[in-house]
Design an enzyme around this catalytic site. Structure first.
Site, short mmCIF file in Angstrom:
data_model
loop_
_atom_site.label_atom_id
_atom_site.label_comp_id
_atom_site.label_asym_id
_atom_site.label_seq_id
_atom_site.Cartn_x
_atom_site.Cartn_y
_atom_site.Cartn_z
N SER A 179 -43.57 -48.47 -35.13
CA SER A 179 -43.27 -49.21 -35.38
C SER A 179 -43.60 -49.90 -36.87
O SER A 179 -44.04 -49.75 -37.54
CB SER A 179 -43.95 -50.48 -34.98
OG SER A 179 -43.84 -51.83 -35.12
N TYR A 222 -51.24 -54.90 -31.47
CA TYR A 222 -49.82 -54.52 -31.55
C TYR A 222 -49.93 -53.84 -32.75
O TYR A 222 -50.01 -52.95 -32.98
CB TYR A 222 -48.43 -55.06 -31.13
CG TYR A 222 -47.82 -54.86 -31.23
CD1 TYR A 222 -46.19 -54.16 -30.36
CD2 TYR A 222 -46.81 -54.58 -32.30
CE1 TYR A 222 -45.57 -53.70 -30.31
CE2 TYR A 222 -45.42 -53.44 -32.54
CZ TYR A 222 -44.78 -53.11 -31.19
OH TYR A 222 -43.72 -52.60 -31.48
#
Length: 246
Positions: A138, A151
């Site tokens: 990510s 996250y």
């Protein structure tokens, strides 16, 4: 501008396991692998099929016992040549208010499952001396983000895991790499795209001038399964329209 070209990869006879294979980026990845001739087995909460060559096993990726049962079923009938760790969740809270149970849930899906599946499905690859493992990282592998501490922690961890495992396995025929998507127009980012101010801010930093598409990530994953990536190990490839370079 030259005409668009389609990457041609022959995966006939190969079996790929893709987590989260029927939605968003995972769906696009699965379709590209299927089009290249691979058989695709999806591991995910729901079921469903993308057509011939695609099957799914329903599994809660946050549950270690459920993951192991799925691994056992897959390995009983298949030689896995490609693993794509795609599934992920993002639960948002201010850090001081982040429920620890939810933090652990994010880590279980985004990190623990990646570790478990990479070890369980990658070890037979190691024994055979060939295989490809690709994990979806990510932009928050690089940045901290806001209200996304779990996250960000999980995605930072998978990039370091990718590099560490590659250090051990690259000399034994197993390529371990990661892809870090930029801002991709999927369901996960609907709220960002609908926020006019935030959407404008994001687009203003992307040199390519557009949100990415799931197919942009799928094409890079397909490349990582090809002979063109034979000497690529421990890489984390940002597919972000130039966002990181801005």
């Amino acid at each position: 501008m030259p005409p668009a070209r389609t990457l041609q990869v022959d995966l006939a006879g190969a079996t790929a396991v893709v987590t989260g294979s029927t939605r968003g980026i995972g769906r696009a990845i699965s379709r590209r692998l299927l089009d290249a001739g691979a058989q695709v087995i999806g591991l995910q909460r729901g079921t469903g099929s993308l057509g011939a060559g695609h099957t799914t096993l329903s599994v809660d990726l946050a549950d270690a016992d459920a993951r192991q049962a799925a691994v056992d079923r897959v390995l009983a009938d298949h030689r896995v040549d490609i693993l794509v760790n795609n599934a992920g969740i993002n639960l948002r809270h201010r850090f001081e208010d982040f429920p620890l149970a939810e933090f652990s849930q994010v880590m279980a899906v985004n990190l623990d499952a990646v570790v478990h599946l990479t070890q369980a499905l990658g070890t037979p690859m190691l024994e055979r001396g060939e295989g490809r493992i690709i994990t979806i990282a990510s932009m928050l592998s690089y940045f901290g983000g806001l209200n996304a501490s779990a996250y960000a922690a999980s995605k930072g961890a998978v990039t370091q895991l990718t590099k560490s495992v590659a250090n051990e396995w690259a000399g034994h025929g197993v390529a371990v790499n990661a892809v870090a998507p930029g801002y991709i127009a999927t369901e996960l980012n609907t709220s960002l795209r609908e926020d006019e101010a935030r959407n404008s801010e994001i687009l203003g930093r992307i040199p390519a001038g557009r949100w990415g598409a799931a197919e942009d990530i799928a094409g890079t994953v397909l490349f990582l399964t090809s002979e063109g990536a034979d000497y690529l190990h421990g890489a984390v490839l940002p597919v972000d329209g130039g966002y990181l370079g801005r």
